[in-house]
Structure formats: C-alpha cells, structure tokens
Scaffold this active site. Structure first.
Site, PDB file in Angstrom:
ATOM      1  N   GLU A 163     -32.835 -32.719 -11.349  1.00 54.68           N
ATOM      2  CA  GLU A 163     -31.509 -33.172 -10.930  1.00 54.68           C
ATOM      3  C   GLU A 163     -31.439 -33.209  -9.409  1.00 54.68           C
ATOM      4  OE1 GLU A 163     -29.003 -34.504 -12.699  1.00 54.68           O
ATOM      5  OE2 GLU A 163     -28.474 -34.878 -10.628  1.00 54.68           O
ATOM      6  N   LYS A 222     -39.374 -33.171  -7.177  1.00 57.80           N
ATOM      7  CA  LYS A 222     -38.129 -32.438  -6.929  1.00 57.80           C
ATOM      8  C   LYS A 222     -38.324 -31.446  -5.773  1.00 57.80           C
ATOM      9  CE  LYS A 222     -34.204 -30.578  -7.133  1.00 57.80           C
ATOM     10  NZ  LYS A 222     -32.984 -31.212  -6.700  1.00 57.80           N
ATOM     11  N   CYS A 278     -30.608 -23.988  -3.331  1.00 60.86           N
ATOM     12  CA  CYS A 278     -31.826 -24.763  -3.617  1.00 60.86           C
ATOM     13  C   CYS A 278     -32.856 -24.808  -2.493  1.00 60.86           C
ATOM     14  CB  CYS A 278     -31.435 -26.183  -3.979  1.00 60.86           C
ATOM     15  SG  CYS A 278     -30.507 -26.248  -5.507  1.00 60.86           S
TER      16      CYS A 278
HETATM   17  N1  LIG Z   1     -26.924 -26.058  -7.906  1.00 62.87           N
HETATM   18  C1  LIG Z   1     -27.385 -27.257  -7.601  1.00 62.87           C
HETATM   19  O1  LIG Z   1     -26.785 -28.000  -6.845  1.00 62.87           O
HETATM   20  C2  LIG Z   1     -28.676 -27.747  -8.208  1.00 62.87           C
HETATM   21  C3  LIG Z   1     -29.021 -29.092  -8.053  1.00 62.87           C
HETATM   22  C4  LIG Z   1     -30.208 -29.552  -8.617  1.00 62.87           C
HETATM   23  C5  LIG Z   1     -31.017 -28.685  -9.339  1.00 62.87           C
HETATM   24  N2  LIG Z   1     -30.666 -27.388  -9.470  1.00 62.87           N
HETATM   25  C6  LIG Z   1     -31.510 -26.531 -10.325  1.00 62.87           C
HETATM   26  O2  LIG Z   1     -30.892 -26.470 -11.615  1.00 62.87           O
HETATM   27  C7  LIG Z   1     -31.079 -25.188 -12.205  1.00 62.87           C
HETATM   28  C8  LIG Z   1     -29.738 -24.574 -12.552  1.00 62.87           C
HETATM   29  O3  LIG Z   1     -29.038 -24.366 -11.339  1.00 62.87           O
HETATM   30  P1  LIG Z   1     -27.492 -23.968 -11.349  1.00 62.87           P
HETATM   31  O4  LIG Z   1     -27.049 -23.993  -9.936  1.00 62.87           O
HETATM   32  O5  LIG Z   1     -26.774 -24.779 -12.371  1.00 62.87           O
HETATM   33  O6  LIG Z   1     -27.602 -22.443 -11.883  1.00 62.87           O
HETATM   34  P2  LIG Z   1     -26.416 -21.536 -12.403  1.00 62.87           P
HETATM   35  O7  LIG Z   1     -26.824 -20.138 -12.173  1.00 62.87           O
HETATM   36  O8  LIG Z   1     -25.104 -22.021 -11.882  1.00 62.87           O
HETATM   37  O9  LIG Z   1     -26.381 -21.818 -13.998  1.00 62.87           O
HETATM   38  C9  LIG Z   1     -27.394 -21.437 -14.877  1.00 62.87           C
HETATM   39  C10 LIG Z   1     -26.734 -20.975 -16.182  1.00 62.87           C
HETATM   40  O10 LIG Z   1     -27.755 -20.761 -17.157  1.00 62.87           O
HETATM   41  C11 LIG Z   1     -27.325 -19.699 -18.002  1.00 62.87           C
HETATM   42  N3  LIG Z   1     -28.484 -19.162 -18.722  1.00 62.87           N
HETATM   43  C12 LIG Z   1     -29.566 -18.517 -18.218  1.00 62.87           C
HETATM   44  N4  LIG Z   1     -30.424 -18.227 -19.201  1.00 62.87           N
HETATM   45  C13 LIG Z   1     -29.878 -18.683 -20.360  1.00 62.87           C
HETATM   46  C14 LIG Z   1     -30.303 -18.688 -21.718  1.00 62.87           C
HETATM   47  N5  LIG Z   1     -31.486 -18.180 -22.073  1.00 62.87           N
HETATM   48  N6  LIG Z   1     -29.494 -19.240 -22.646  1.00 62.87           N
HETATM   49  C15 LIG Z   1     -28.304 -19.777 -22.300  1.00 62.87           C
HETATM   50  N7  LIG Z   1     -27.849 -19.823 -21.018  1.00 62.87           N
HETATM   51  C16 LIG Z   1     -28.637 -19.280 -20.059  1.00 62.87           C
HETATM   52  C17 LIG Z   1     -26.706 -18.708 -17.036  1.00 62.87           C
HETATM   53  O11 LIG Z   1     -25.840 -17.821 -17.716  1.00 62.87           O
HETATM   54  C18 LIG Z   1     -25.974 -19.653 -16.062  1.00 62.87           C
HETATM   55  O12 LIG Z   1     -24.622 -19.847 -16.423  1.00 62.87           O
HETATM   56  C19 LIG Z   1     -31.915 -24.395 -11.199  1.00 62.87           C
HETATM   57  O13 LIG Z   1     -33.264 -24.521 -11.535  1.00 62.87           O
HETATM   58  C20 LIG Z   1     -31.630 -25.096  -9.884  1.00 62.87           C
HETATM   59  O14 LIG Z   1     -32.687 -24.949  -8.979  1.00 62.87           O
HETATM   60  C21 LIG Z   1     -29.513 -26.905  -8.945  1.00 62.87           C
HETATM   61  O1  LIG Z   2     -27.450 -32.952   7.996  1.00 66.46           O
HETATM   62  C1  LIG Z   2     -27.273 -31.909   7.336  1.00 66.46           C
HETATM   63  C2  LIG Z   2     -27.149 -31.900   5.936  1.00 66.46           C
HETATM   64  C3  LIG Z   2     -26.967 -30.691   5.282  1.00 66.46           C
HETATM   65  N1  LIG Z   2     -26.911 -29.531   5.990  1.00 66.46           N
HETATM   66  C4  LIG Z   2     -26.754 -28.252   5.270  1.00 66.46           C
HETATM   67  O2  LIG Z   2     -27.779 -28.160   4.296  1.00 66.46           O
HETATM   68  C5  LIG Z   2     -27.332 -27.400   3.177  1.00 66.46           C
HETATM   69  C6  LIG Z   2     -27.561 -28.151   1.877  1.00 66.46           C
HETATM   70  O3  LIG Z   2     -26.703 -29.268   1.840  1.00 66.46           O
HETATM   71  P1  LIG Z   2     -26.800 -30.382   0.698  1.00 66.46           P
HETATM   72  O4  LIG Z   2     -28.193 -30.809   0.559  1.00 66.46           O
HETATM   73  O5  LIG Z   2     -25.804 -31.413   0.997  1.00 66.46           O
HETATM   74  O6  LIG Z   2     -26.292 -29.579  -0.591  1.00 66.46           O
HETATM   75  P2  LIG Z   2     -27.043 -28.977  -1.880  1.00 66.46           P
HETATM   76  O7  LIG Z   2     -26.021 -28.876  -2.941  1.00 66.46           O
HETATM   77  O8  LIG Z   2     -27.806 -27.771  -1.506  1.00 66.46           O
HETATM   78  O9  LIG Z   2     -28.059 -30.143  -2.342  1.00 66.46           O
HETATM   79  C7  LIG Z   2     -29.455 -30.084  -2.097  1.00 66.46           C
HETATM   80  O10 LIG Z   2     -30.094 -29.287  -3.059  1.00 66.46           O
HETATM   81  C8  LIG Z   2     -29.869 -29.739  -4.416  1.00 66.46           C
HETATM   82  C9  LIG Z   2     -30.490 -28.708  -5.318  1.00 66.46           C
HETATM   83  O11 LIG Z   2     -31.836 -28.888  -5.536  1.00 66.46           O
HETATM   84  C10 LIG Z   2     -30.464 -31.126  -4.568  1.00 66.46           C
HETATM   85  O12 LIG Z   2     -30.263 -31.580  -5.896  1.00 66.46           O
HETATM   86  C11 LIG Z   2     -29.802 -32.077  -3.577  1.00 66.46           C
HETATM   87  O13 LIG Z   2     -30.387 -33.359  -3.677  1.00 66.46           O
HETATM   88  C12 LIG Z   2     -29.993 -31.521  -2.171  1.00 66.46           C
HETATM   89  O14 LIG Z   2     -29.292 -32.335  -1.233  1.00 66.46           O
HETATM   90  C13 LIG Z   2     -25.861 -27.089   3.452  1.00 66.46           C
HETATM   91  O15 LIG Z   2     -25.744 -25.784   3.980  1.00 66.46           O
HETATM   92  C14 LIG Z   2     -25.471 -28.120   4.490  1.00 66.46           C
HETATM   93  O16 LIG Z   2     -24.402 -27.718   5.293  1.00 66.46           O
HETATM   94  C15 LIG Z   2     -27.029 -29.528   7.363  1.00 66.46           C
HETATM   95  O17 LIG Z   2     -26.985 -28.493   8.004  1.00 66.46           O
HETATM   96  N2  LIG Z   2     -27.198 -30.732   8.010  1.00 66.46           N
END
Ligand SMILES: NC(=O)c1ccc[n+]([C@@H]2O[C@H](COP(=O)([O-])OP(=O)(O)OC[C@H]3O[C@@H](n4cnc5c(N)ncnc54)[C@H](O)[C@@H]3O)[C@@H](O)[C@H]2O)c1
Ligand SMILES: O=c1ccn([C@@H]2O[C@H](COP(=O)(O)OP(=O)(O)O[C@H]3O[C@H](CO)[C@@H](O)[C@H](O)[C@H]3O)[C@@H](O)[C@H]2O)c(=O)[nH]1
Length: 468
Positions: A163, A222, A278
């Site tokens: 994602e 990723k 992340c």
């Molecule tokens: N947060 C982001 O913006 C983002 C974006 C892209 C990818 N990711 C990736 O996606 C993944 C999830 O991230 P997140 O931020 O949503 O995490 P999160 O901690 O918000 O959510 C994960 C959820 O999974 C649940 N869980 C864990 N083990 C479980 C199980 N065995 N059965 C059922 N539920 C279970 C937890 O209770 C929790 O609510 C991570 O690998 C992260 O690196 C995060």
């Molecule tokens: O020019 C910039 C852009 C971002 N940030 C900082 O960088 C961090 C991450 O920002 P951003 O990437 O916008 O948010 P995330 O939700 O952490 O998203 C990143 O991490 C996710 C989890 O993997 C990915 O899915 C996204 O594509 C990737 O952008 C934050 O503290 C921002 O303030 C800066 O300082 N300068």
C-alpha cells in the site's frame, strides 16, 4: 481455467491501512462483501461507531456510505477467513525490539500469526494478499506456513500488494492512486490470482495504472519507494543546514532544484525531520536486508538517511536552546503540533516526541497543543520514549486545548507540525502575552516570517540563515 471472481474479501488488521483501504474497496465495488477483522475489540467497536478510531479527511463519509451494506467490521477473525475468497493481511510489522536483528529487522510475528490462522481455519482455497510492508521474500515464509498447516484440498495463492497511501491524504490516494502494484509468482495459477485482484481494483483504477510484477520485485518496490522518498527529505534537510550557515534559503534552493523535471518538485520540503510509522522502519528493514545479503556498503548508504533525520531533529532542538542564550532550564516553551504531519492524529515516530524529550532533559517547562492528538497519547508517547519517569514529565509538561493557551507567556514557540490553523492564529494577540524577546521557531517553514517579524517576534526558520 475460468477467471476467478472475487465475491467476498476479508481484511485482517483494522488499522491505518486495513480500515481505509478496504472501506474504499467496499465503496468502489458494491458487489463485493468486505469484512475487516481485528483482535482489538476497542478498535472494532470504534469502527462500528460514529467515532472512528483514526482521523483521516473523508474517511467518515466513505465508511458511513458502505458500513452495514457491504462493509463490516468484526472481531470474528475465523468467520472472516472462512467466508472470504480473498484475504488481505494488513497487520502491523514494526521494527523488532529484541532478538536477532533488534532495532532494524521487521517483526513479522503478527503477520505469521495471521497467516497461521488462515491455514488452520480455511476449509477452501483462498488468495492471500500481503498488504503489510514486509522484507523481500516474506511471501516464501507465508507459503511455507500455509502449506504446512492447511487442510487437504485447500490451495493458497500468495500475492504482494503493498500500500502506498500517505496518512492525511489516504482517501484521496486510494481513490486516485499513482499506481497499484501487484506481485505474483509467474506460474499460471499465480497469474490467475493476480488477474482476480487486478479486476477488483479495475472497478475504479485505470488498468494501465495497475502494475503486475514478480513477487519479490513487488515486495522490494515498497521498501525502495519509501527509502527514496525519505532520502529526498534527508537530502533537503542536509542542505537546510548549509543554508543556515551560508544565508541561502532552503525553500528557494528546493524550488530551483525541483524545477528540473528530472528531480521534480514534490517531497523537497525541509522540516524538523520526517516522522510516521513507515519511513524509519522501512529503511532500517532495508538496511537489515542489505546486511543479511552481505552488502555492508549498501546498508551504510541507506542507514545514513535515518542518521541524517536524527541529526535534523537534534540540530533543531539544540538551536532552540542555543538561541535562548544557552539555557532553557525553567523557561516556558510552547510546542505547536504533536502529530507527525498535518491532517492525522497519528504520532508514531513524530519529531515532536524527540524534541519535547530534549527540552524535558534540559528541564524546561513545556506546553503542547495539537488539534487531533489526545492527551493520553501525548503522555504515552513521552513515557515510552526516553528514560524520564512519568512524574517529572507530568510536572514539567502541560497539554493545552488551544494554540493561544499553549503560547501564553511562552519564551519560545516551536512549530513542529504544519497544521493549517497555525497560519491563521492571531499572532498579535499571542505576542502581547509573551515575554521579550519573543521567539518563534518555525520547524515547517510555514509561517509568514515578515508578518511575525513586523509584530515583533524573533523568527528562526529551518533552512534560512538570516535571523530577521
Ligand atoms: N500507516 C500507513 O500509512 C501505512 C501505509 C502503507 C503501508 N503500511 C504498512 O501496513 C501495515 C499496517 O500498518 P498500520 O499503520 O495499518 O498498522 P496498525 O497498527 O494501525 O494496524 C494493524 C492492526 O492489525 C491488528 N492485528 C495484528 N495482528 C493481528 C492478528 N493476528 N489478527 C487480527 N488482527 C491483528 C492490530 O490489532 C492492529 O489493529 C504495516 O506493515 C505498515 O508498514 C502502513
Ligand atoms: O517534503 C516533505 C514531505 C514529507 N515530510 C515529512 O515526512 C514524513 C512522512 O510524510 P508522508 O510520506 O507524507 O506520510 P506517510 O503517511 O508516512 O506516508 C509515507 O509512508 C507510507 C507508509 O509506507 C507510504 O505508503 C507513503 O507512500 C509514504 O509517503 C512526515 O513527517 C512529513 O512531515 C517532510 O518533512 N518533507
């Protein structure tokens, strides 16, 4: 073989990714039943209430429009698995805290538990999709777990579908993604599973933006995407230090550099450092992977991105102390913004935590205001962070209900998160209540420096040398 049509989706993990991603799938695919399951009862209750567990612009509308129709939230993980033809695994994969690879490698215990559960419970074949961010070749381990624990006649196809949403813009990102990436084994069965998931996204994403690649490329892409995005920020932050020492202006430099279409203008905003759950985790994961593959120079290269980020946070905190005549002991400092970026209530790895801890170590009195972060979260972040016990933290830090309240009588106002409302503050009124000289430290280059200077503030901005 007839094409596989996905009718029921289960998503394991109702977090920042599982919730918004699968809610959008439900809205865009009314013919698919989507059930999001989690072991955390409080989280599921919140998803089923008017108070969703995460703050994300546009999320309320999306959830409300599908919930109870084809979108369901439940703690019944087994039922979700049993009924689904396709299962997203979207659980947390944090950095390991102990054991081999501690501090670098991804902790895959949640992913492995969820995978094991799928194998134990499923009574029919499933497509299992890695949505979590994982090290390269994790799908191999998932396949071994699934095959070793499955019932006869059950076959599992594993896809990687990382994602790319960013918090704060998750819904917009999901509605209009730059790309959707699907990795599969290049076998007939692998390609069929890939086609089935592609058809789900094709309900709203143009087909040419759905990239299909091999499993390992997808997993690595990723980590690579996050490493390269973070690298841009560390590069611009490294340049911000040179700007401060020379009188150049980092916004002007970034603008000039970003105008080159080969570089591009996005992700060049200097800041107090990147935060979020992340970037750091995924780069450390890449560092660990490189080391495991006996590529120490590669590991060193990526580690420097995180080290520069640590340096930036430290440098900013030190600048506040230096500017306040080398001591902040007993001085009141207001921190505006606790979330790691605007438009989210998420504080994971937020620079504010490191900076506040630095000020607490110097025995300053701190006030904090953030429009979305709860008081409990702020206390939790600080007590979990360093070695300062809870009592002195509570004695020295006050959480406020407004920016004005936090800034009253502050000797320094430190902007850590770029919330839009900080631009609209009545800075004249705030100035009237500050002792002189009154300092504003703009860690996000977001405030109108001239306006603040005209009011009387001493304004110190990341990446600009001339103190006005
Ligand atoms: N947060 C982001 O913006 C983002 C974006 C892209 C990818 N990711 C990736 O996606 C993944 C999830 O991230 P997140 O931020 O949503 O995490 P999160 O901690 O918000 O959510 C994960 C959820 O999974 C649940 N869980 C864990 N083990 C479980 C199980 N065995 N059965 C059922 N539920 C279970 C937890 O209770 C929790 O609510 C991570 O690998 C992260 O690196 C995060
Ligand atoms: O020019 C910039 C852009 C971002 N940030 C900082 O960088 C961090 C991450 O920002 P951003 O990437 O916008 O948010 P995330 O939700 O952490 O998203 C990143 O991490 C996710 C989890 O993997 C990915 O899915 C996204 O594509 C990737 O952008 C934050 O503290 C921002 O303030 C800066 O300082 N300068």
């Amino acid at each position: 073989m007839a094409p596989i049509t996905v009718k029921k989706i289960c998503c394991i993990g109702a977090g920042y990714v599982g919730g918004p991603t699968c809610a959008v799938i439900a809205v865009k695919c009314p013919n698919i039943q989507v059930t999001i399951v989690d072991l955390n009862q409080a989280r599921i209750d919140a998803w089923n209430s008017d108070n969703l567990p995460i703050y994300e612009p546009g999320l309320d509308e999306v959830v409300k429009s599908a919930r109870g129709k084809n979108l369901f939230f439940s703690t019944d993980v087994d039922k979700g698995i049993l009924e689904a033809d396709l299962i997203f695994v979207s659980v947390n994969t944090p950095t390991k805290k102990s054991g081999i690879g501690a501090g670098f490698a991804a902790d895959l215990k949640f992913l492995q538990l969820a995978t094991r559960r799928i194998a134990e419970v499923a009574t029919s074949s499933k497509i299992v999709v890695e949505k979590s961010t994982v090290p390269c070749r994790t799908a191999d381990a998932m396949r071994t777990i699934l095959e070793a624990n499955s019932k006869p006649g059950c076959h599992f196809d594993i896809l990687s579908n990382p994602e790319f949403l960013a918090e704060g813009t998750a819904i917009a990102d999901l509605f209009k993604p730059d790309r959707v990436l699907i990795g599969s084994l290049q076998t007939e069965q692998g390609k069929d599973a890939c086609e089935a998931l592609k058809n789900v996204y094709a309900n709203w994403v143009p087909k040419e933006q759905i990239l299909t690649v091999g499993l390992w490329s997808s997993e690595l892409s990723k980590l690579a995407a996050n490493a390269m995005l973070a690298q841009r920020i560390s590069s611009v932050n490294a340049l911000s230090a040179i700007c401060e020492a020379t009188g150049a202006n980092i916004d002007e430099v970034a603008y000039a550099v970003g105008k080159d279409t080969r570089v591009g203008s996005k992700f060049l905003k200097a800041s107090v450092g990147f935060g979020g759950s992340c970037f750091q985790k995924d780069i450390l994961n890449l560092v660990y992977l490189s080391e495991s593959l006996h590529l120490p120079e590669v590991a060193k290269y990526w580690r420097a991105v995180v080290e520069m980020n640590e340096h930036q946070k430290e440098r900013f905190a030190r600048k506040v102390v230096d500017t306040l005549f080398n001591t902040i002991t007993g001085k009141k400092i207001a921190i505006l913004g606790w979330a790691f970026k605007k438009d989210t209530g998420d504080t994971r790895e937020s620079p504010s935590i490191t900076i506040a801890n630095h000020f607490l170590t110097e025995k300053a009195r701190i006030t904090v205001y953030d429009p979305q972060v709860t008081q409990d979260q702020i206390w939790l972040d600080l007590t979990n962070y360093g070695d300062i016990p809870a009592d002195p933290i509570k004695e020295h830090l006050t959480i406020c209900q407004s920016a004005e309240e936090a800034c009253a009588n502050a000797e320094a106002i430190v902007v850590c998160t770029e919330w839009d409302e900080f631009k609209q503050l009545d800075w004249k009124k705030i100035y009237a209540k500050c002792p002189r000289p009154a300092f504003v430290f703009d860690g996000r280059l977001m405030l109108n420096r001239k306006e603040l200077t005209d009011i009387g503030f001493q304004v110190i901005t990341i990446g600009t040398g001339d103190r006005v």
